[in-house]
Scaffold this active site. Structure first.
Site, short mmCIF file in Angstrom:
data_model
loop_
_atom_site.label_atom_id
_atom_site.label_comp_id
_atom_site.label_asym_id
_atom_site.label_seq_id
_atom_site.Cartn_x
_atom_site.Cartn_y
_atom_site.Cartn_z
N PRO A 178 0.81 -1.22 0.00
CA PRO A 178 0.00 0.00 0.00
C PRO A 178 0.85 1.28 0.00
CG PRO A 178 -0.94 -1.60 1.51
CD PRO A 178 0.33 -2.21 0.99
N ILE A 182 -2.20 -7.29 -6.29
CA ILE A 182 -1.53 -8.54 -6.69
C ILE A 182 -2.36 -9.25 -7.76
CG2 ILE A 182 -0.56 -10.74 -5.88
CD1 ILE A 182 0.83 -8.09 -4.86
N THR A 183 -1.89 -9.11 -9.00
CA THR A 183 -2.58 -9.77 -10.12
C THR A 183 -2.50 -11.27 -9.93
OG1 THR A 183 -1.92 -7.94 -11.54
CG2 THR A 183 -2.69 -9.93 -12.64
N ARG A 230 8.66 -7.02 -18.01
CA ARG A 230 8.35 -5.85 -18.84
C ARG A 230 8.25 -6.22 -20.32
NH1 ARG A 230 12.02 -2.17 -14.70
NH2 ARG A 230 10.34 -2.05 -13.16
N ARG A 282 -18.07 2.09 -42.67
CA ARG A 282 -18.81 3.29 -42.28
C ARG A 282 -18.72 4.37 -43.35
NH1 ARG A 282 -22.56 5.72 -38.93
NH2 ARG A 282 -21.96 7.89 -38.57
N GLN A 313 -8.63 11.33 -45.94
CA GLN A 313 -7.21 11.33 -45.57
C GLN A 313 -7.02 11.48 -44.05
OE1 GLN A 313 -4.50 14.47 -47.07
NE2 GLN A 313 -3.56 12.84 -48.24
N GLU A 323 4.10 -3.09 -13.43
CA GLU A 323 5.47 -3.54 -13.69
C GLU A 323 6.42 -2.36 -13.95
OE1 GLU A 323 6.23 -7.29 -15.34
OE2 GLU A 323 4.15 -7.96 -15.10
N GLY A 324 6.12 -1.27 -13.25
CA GLY A 324 6.92 -0.05 -13.38
C GLY A 324 6.20 0.93 -14.28
N1 CAA Z 1 18.85 -6.49 -12.40
C1 CAA Z 1 19.68 -6.83 -11.36
N2 CAA Z 1 20.03 -5.93 -10.41
C2 CAA Z 1 19.56 -4.67 -10.52
C3 CAA Z 1 18.72 -4.27 -11.57
C4 CAA Z 1 18.36 -5.24 -12.55
N3 CAA Z 1 17.58 -4.91 -13.56
N4 CAA Z 1 18.39 -2.98 -11.42
C5 CAA Z 1 19.02 -2.55 -10.31
N5 CAA Z 1 19.74 -3.58 -9.77
C6 CAA Z 1 20.59 -3.53 -8.60
C7 CAA Z 1 21.64 -2.43 -8.73
O1 CAA Z 1 22.80 -2.93 -9.36
C8 CAA Z 1 21.90 -2.04 -7.30
O2 CAA Z 1 22.77 -2.97 -6.70
P1 CAA Z 1 24.04 -2.49 -5.80
O3 CAA Z 1 23.48 -1.64 -4.72
O4 CAA Z 1 24.64 -3.76 -5.33
O5 CAA Z 1 24.91 -1.70 -6.73
C9 CAA Z 1 20.54 -2.23 -6.65
O6 CAA Z 1 19.78 -3.14 -7.47
C10 CAA Z 1 19.76 -0.94 -6.48
O7 CAA Z 1 19.66 -0.35 -7.76
P2 CAA Z 1 19.24 1.17 -7.91
O8 CAA Z 1 20.12 2.01 -7.06
O9 CAA Z 1 19.16 1.48 -9.37
O10 CAA Z 1 17.78 1.18 -7.26
P3 CAA Z 1 16.84 2.39 -6.97
O11 CAA Z 1 16.22 2.13 -5.65
O12 CAA Z 1 17.50 3.69 -7.24
O13 CAA Z 1 15.72 2.34 -8.14
C11 CAA Z 1 13.95 1.45 -9.40
C12 CAA Z 1 15.24 1.25 -8.62
C13 CAA Z 1 14.28 1.31 -10.86
C14 CAA Z 1 13.24 2.79 -9.21
C15 CAA Z 1 13.10 0.30 -8.87
O14 CAA Z 1 12.71 0.54 -7.53
C16 CAA Z 1 11.91 -0.04 -9.70
O15 CAA Z 1 12.00 -0.66 -10.75
N6 CAA Z 1 10.70 0.34 -9.21
C17 CAA Z 1 9.48 -0.06 -9.83
C18 CAA Z 1 8.93 -1.27 -9.18
C19 CAA Z 1 7.98 -1.98 -10.07
O16 CAA Z 1 8.20 -2.15 -11.27
N7 CAA Z 1 6.90 -2.47 -9.47
C20 CAA Z 1 5.98 -3.25 -10.21
C21 CAA Z 1 5.29 -4.23 -9.32
S1 CAA Z 1 4.96 -5.75 -10.05
C22 CAA Z 1 3.52 -5.63 -10.88
O17 CAA Z 1 3.09 -4.59 -11.28
C23 CAA Z 1 2.89 -6.94 -11.14
C24 CAA Z 1 1.52 -6.97 -11.69
O18 CAA Z 1 0.53 -6.84 -11.00
C25 CAA Z 1 1.36 -7.30 -13.10
#
Ligand code: CAA
Length: 380
Positions: free
Chosen positions: A128, A157-158, A243, A268, A279, A363-364
């Site tokens: 939340p 949660i899908t 993604r 139509r 066009q 998913e972001g």
């Molecule tokens: N693969 C592996 N490791 C990764 C990575 C990746 N793609 N991206 C980042 N990391 C690692 C980094 O290397 C870093 O590691 P170290 O500290 O060891 O160097 C660590 O993770 C932290 O990385 P960042 O500093 O880049 O992280 P951040 O906190 O600044 O930002 C963010 C990350 C991109 C904003 C991330 O929080 C994010 O993607 N947020 C969105 C979350 C999201 O997509 N939620 C969707 C929920 S699921 C959903 O929607 C399902 C559904 O219902 C269909």
């Protein structure tokens, strides 16, 4: 760059297309309007091997690649975006991390039944008060001997209402940011787990999502995925694949809208001719087709990189960002081509318009994809 598809990829695409036309198309509007969970579609997708497309066949999957998965996702989502996301969550967000980060000891119970579609998985990252800033999650897993005790909640949660197990992210150490997060496998029939009624949504109404509460839920340490503290990276790597699935879902939604707009424009009439002669309409259709093609190429590039085991973080983000925003623009234009008929439920384009919107959020969000892309540019 080889743009041709292998026989296997074409075969999976064709069987998903046939299934979508035969089974999903006739019920898609009803599924949306009644927000009905498509049990028969999920069963059919399981029979076709669409719930574990890229999982090896000796582990319950189809043993195909991620290009085939993206092609199948587009076909299913063209007919019904809800069915598409049910498929993508089980494939990308559940089976993929269980295969990649789970040990052989858990595959029998937690991978094979899911990749074959006998059971369904979900992904518990969002909370939340923690969506885009995933590292601020509050759900906590307290170690107690060789078990963990989980407390917290996960929302949006899908597959949550119907799932049998969840890939769950929880903090195991406080005060160290993302390094305190750990991934777990959680069977959803354990004592202490409750699920709220499913969310009533703008689009993808037949793909149910809900909040899941965990109160003193005890799991053995064997259900940890990866090392303690590696959970954030498990989540991010999983979303790199997820993604691609959402980009492919956006392609399917956009293609449905374009196909219907083309057909309608040839029926139509206005000002004495079919509107396809105007066009103004032709330019809209041309822009829709161009964006759809570009989105597909970006999606297949990301899928190809995943198949080649190349890091594909920015490529997945680019594909998802472009495909989801293109789907919004394409479905918007489709409603415009249909005029007043595009705004009523008797035609499907209003459904595609509503369904497209979520692809820019889950998913972001698009903003998160831009952060991921920019961060890769600036690091490099
Ligand atoms: N693969 C592996 N490791 C990764 C990575 C990746 N793609 N991206 C980042 N990391 C690692 C980094 O290397 C870093 O590691 P170290 O500290 O060891 O160097 C660590 O993770 C932290 O990385 P960042 O500093 O880049 O992280 P951040 O906190 O600044 O930002 C963010 C990350 C991109 C904003 C991330 O929080 C994010 O993607 N947020 C969105 C979350 C999201 O997509 N939620 C969707 C929920 S699921 C959903 O929607 C399902 C559904 O219902 C269909």
């Amino acid at each position: 760059m080889d743009l041709s598809l292998s026989d296997e990829q074409q075969g999976i695409q064709q069987s998903a297309r046939d299934f979508a036309r035969r089974v999903i198309d006739p019920i898609a509007r009803e599924l949306d309007q009644a927000a009905r969970w498509p049990k028969e579609v999920v069963r059919g997708m399981a029979e076709l091997g669409l719930l574990g497309v890229a999982i090896p066949s000796d582990k319950g999957g189809t043993g195909a690649d991620h290009v085939a998965y993206a092609l199948a996702m587009e076909e299913i989502s063209r007919a019904c975006a809800s069915c598409g996301v049910i498929m993508s969550v089980n494939n990308s967000l559940y089976c993929d991390p269980v295969y990649k980060f789970g040990s052989e000891g858990v595959w029998g119970e937690f991978l094979e039944p899911y990749a074959s579609g006998r059971k369904l998985g979900c992904f518990g990252l969002t909370e939340p008060m923690s969506g885009s800033d995933a590292a601020t999650m509050a759900t906590f897993a307290e170690r107690d001997g060789d078990t963990y005790v989980l407390n917290g909640s996960k929302n949006f949660i899908t597959n949550g209402p119907e799932a049998d197990a969840m890939v769950l992210f929880a903090m195991t150490t406080r005060g160290v940011g993302h390094r305190g997060a750990t991934a777990f496998l959680v069977p959803l029939d354990l004592p202490g787990i409750t699920r709220a009624p499913h969310d009533d949504k703008l689009g993808i109404r037949a793909a149910h999502s809900c909040t899941i509460y965990l109160e003193s839920v005890r799991i053995p340490e064997t259900l940890r995925l990866g090392d303690e503290g590696s959970g954030f990276k498990v989540a991010m790597a999983t979303l790199d694949g997820g993604r691609i699935g959402i980009a492919a879902q956006a392609l399917g939604i956009a293609r449905a809208a374009l196909e219907k707009a083309v057909a309608y424009s040839k029926e139509r009439k206005s000002f004495g001719v079919t509107i396809s002669n105007h066009q103004a309409i032709q330019f809209m259709l041309a822009d829709m087709a161009t964006e759809l093609d570009a989105a597909r190429l970006l999606t297949l590039r990301a899928a190809t990189m995943k198949d080649r085991k190349q890091r594909h973080t920015p490529e997945s983000a680019i594909a998802k960002l472009y495909a989801s925003e293109a789907a919004t623009r394409i479905t918007h234009k489709a409603v415009q081509v249909f005029g007043g008929y595009g705004y009523i439920k008797e035609y499907d384009v209003e459904r595609h318009y509503r369904d497209a919107r979520i692809t820019e959020i889950y998913e972001g969000t698009s903003e998160i994809q831009r952060i991921v892309i920019a961060s890769s540019l600036l690091k490099g």
